[in-house]
Design an enzyme around this catalytic site. Structure first.
Site, PDB file in Angstrom:
ATOM      1  N   HIS A 153      46.254  17.866  16.439  1.00  0.00           N
ATOM      2  CA  HIS A 153      47.060  16.920  17.219  1.00  0.00           C
ATOM      3  C   HIS A 153      47.527  17.523  18.552  1.00  0.00           C
ATOM      4  O   HIS A 153      47.925  16.781  19.451  1.00  0.00           O
ATOM      5  CB  HIS A 153      48.261  16.408  16.401  1.00  0.00           C
ATOM      6  CG  HIS A 153      49.376  17.381  16.243  1.00  0.00           C
ATOM      7  ND1 HIS A 153      49.542  18.160  15.122  1.00  0.00           N
ATOM      8  CD2 HIS A 153      50.412  17.701  17.059  1.00  0.00           C
ATOM      9  CE1 HIS A 153      50.628  18.901  15.242  1.00  0.00           C
ATOM     10  NE2 HIS A 153      51.171  18.643  16.417  1.00  0.00           N
ATOM     11  N   ASP A 183      44.340  18.660  10.190  1.00  0.00           N
ATOM     12  CA  ASP A 183      45.067  18.882  11.441  1.00  0.00           C
ATOM     13  C   ASP A 183      44.842  20.296  11.978  1.00  0.00           C
ATOM     14  O   ASP A 183      45.782  20.969  12.396  1.00  0.00           O
ATOM     15  CB  ASP A 183      46.568  18.611  11.255  1.00  0.00           C
ATOM     16  CG  ASP A 183      47.300  18.505  12.599  1.00  0.00           C
ATOM     17  OD1 ASP A 183      46.645  18.180  13.594  1.00  0.00           O
ATOM     18  OD2 ASP A 183      48.524  18.771  12.631  1.00  0.00           O
ATOM     19  N   SER A 265      53.810  23.574  17.338  1.00  0.00           N
ATOM     20  CA  SER A 265      52.630  23.213  16.560  1.00  0.00           C
ATOM     21  C   SER A 265      51.434  24.080  16.926  1.00  0.00           C
ATOM     22  O   SER A 265      51.110  24.260  18.101  1.00  0.00           O
ATOM     23  CB  SER A 265      52.275  21.744  16.792  1.00  0.00           C
ATOM     24  OG  SER A 265      53.269  20.898  16.276  1.00  0.00           O
TER      25      SER A 265
END
Length: 463
Positions: A153, A183, A265
């Protein structure tokens, strides 16, 4: 947890002293010193001081030279120093040079007028702007290239990707492969001048309460550290792959209380040896919720990463159906009937039309469901037995499923005699129990009649 055995703190009296009933007073015979009260006090003070030095030395370590100390009962080893307080510093110093910031660049949106604002005025190529920030880390160098792990993402929809090294240098990055299911993504940059490479630890050996550190680029503040503990070593959380509010996958993660913010992230979660045990992925960002972050365990991530390096994708078995959960459909029908029971049904039809975005999920996990305008919604009475309330409705069959005869409005209830109640369960069974080329038996209802069909699972091809 103590670094010492419990017996170290024992206050038991020596058996030799306890077994003698004699007076333990000092004997003056053969000693030319008279033990006056003052001398006894001085001697006692000296003994007490010596004991204090010995105890302090045992706790902190007499030898301050570089080395490695193995801790008791699985406590993380101390690197570079015997002082436990230095563990976080040495762990961070080991990992930080391998951590990078990731910049996702996308084309600028067009202006309100007829002229496009998405060109640079030179060669006609679109002018790019920063659309997202994230983190990553270098985990290997191969043939002059350095490979980086990050989250899918973080780079999703990027026209160009850049990696900012720990020294501030920015380099162009090439996307090697991505996987939306887990992911994860792998990037590649030029390895010239890069020396630091992350090492992996044993994520399967993590324990609740163990100290960990998150390193990354939160809110654009690169080279940032946070620290916390492992709240739970294995947490299963539902994920909506299409971000439509419907959960169609489950992810196994490590729950931590180290601060995870936007931009973290893709960054590493490390133990106090400075080894990667997870990839920081997400947090619960609701009002009033603090200290609930999640990381993908390294032992789950690495097989995916290896597949991305080898194939640019993760090869998974492909059933070939776009689906909608039967339970969701029945709930929508019940709500429509209750709210518009006296109407002519047109409102109910509108509800079904709206549910195209809500319920059209990504099929068996290999097809790109919900985005295909040709996918229809269930129509009419499915004619199911009264006891059938769970399963998945086929909205469209393609590939292997179409060739095997599955069609619109079929309701799948079993795969290989394993009951399937949702798209999530269908996908988990396929990815967890089957491989490409395996045969699968599908049990489904069509017009109220139970049927079965058997066919081979194919490999998903790019559309």
């Amino acid at each position: 947890m103590s670094l010492f055995d419990d017996d170290f703190y024992s206050t038991r009296v020596s058996r030799r002293i306890r077994s003698t009933g004699r007076d333990a007073s000092f004997s003056k015979r053969g000693i030319g010193i008279r033990w006056t009260p003052v001398r006894v006090a001085v001697a006692s003070s000296m003994v007490s001081a010596l004991a204090a030095v010995l105890v302090f030395g045992l706790f902190t370590g007499f030898d301050r030279s570089e080395g490695s100390v193995s801790a008791v009962a699985g406590v993380t080893n101390v690197g570079l120093s015997n002082d436990p307080l230095e563990k976080t510093i040495s762990a961070a110093a080991k990992m930080r040079p391998a951590v990078v910031s990731i910049i996702n660049e996308q084309a600028q949106p067009e202006s309100d007028g007829n002229d496009s604002a998405g060109t640079d005025g030179g060669d006609g190529s679109p002018e790019l702007q920063q659309a997202a920030l994230g983190s990553g880390f270098i985990f290997e160098k191969v043939k002059g290239k350095a490979h980086i792990i990050t989250n899918n993402h973080v780079i999703e929809d990027a026209v160009a990707v850049k990696a900012v090294l720990s020294n501030g240098e920015t380099r162009n990055a090439r996307v090697v492969g991505t996987d939306a299911i887990t992911d994860l993504a792998v990037l590649e940059i030029d390895a010239d001048g890069i020396d630091a490479v992350a090492e992996f630890g044993e994520s399967e050996g993590l324990r609740a309460g163990q100290w960990v550190m998150a390193i990354g680029n939160p809110l654009g503040l690169s080279d940032s550290l946070t620290m916390g503990i492992v709240s739970k070593t294995k947490r299963i959380i539902p994920v909506s792959l299409s971000q439509d509010g419907n959960y169609d996958w489950e992810q196994e993660v490590i729950q931590i209380d180290a601060s995870i913010n936007q931009g973290n992230s893709g960054g590493p979660l490390i133990d106090l040896d400075g080894n990667v045990v997870g990839i920081n992925s997400m947090k619960i960002a609701e009002y009033g919720v603090e200290g609930v972050g999640f990381a993908i365990p390294s032992h789950i991530a690495m097989p995916i990463v290896q597949s991305l390096l080898e194939y640019g994708k993760v090869k998974r078995p492909y059933l070939g159906v776009y689906t909608m959960d039967l339970g969701l459909y029945m709930a929508q029908q019940a709500a429509a009937a209750q709210g518009h029971g006296d109407d002519d049904g047109s409102a109910g039809g509108a509800d079904q039309e709206q549910s195209t975005e809500e319920g059209s999920q990504s099929g068996d996990g290999a097809a790109v469901g919900g985005e295909d305008e040709g996918v229809m919604m269930p129509q009419g009475d499915l004619k199911l037995p009264d006891d059938v309330k769970q399963g998945v409705i086929v909205l469209q069959a393609v590939g292997p499923a179409e060739e095997a005869g599955l069609a619109f409005n079929d309701v799948i209830v079993k795969l290989d005699n394993v009951s399937i109640s949702s798209t999530m369960e269908l996908r988990k069974y396929l990815y967890g129990k089957k491989t490409i080329g395996d045969e699968i038996e599908v049990t489904f209802y069509r017009d109220g009649k139970k049927q079965t069909t058997t066919f081979k699972l194919a490999e998903k091809t790019e559309e």
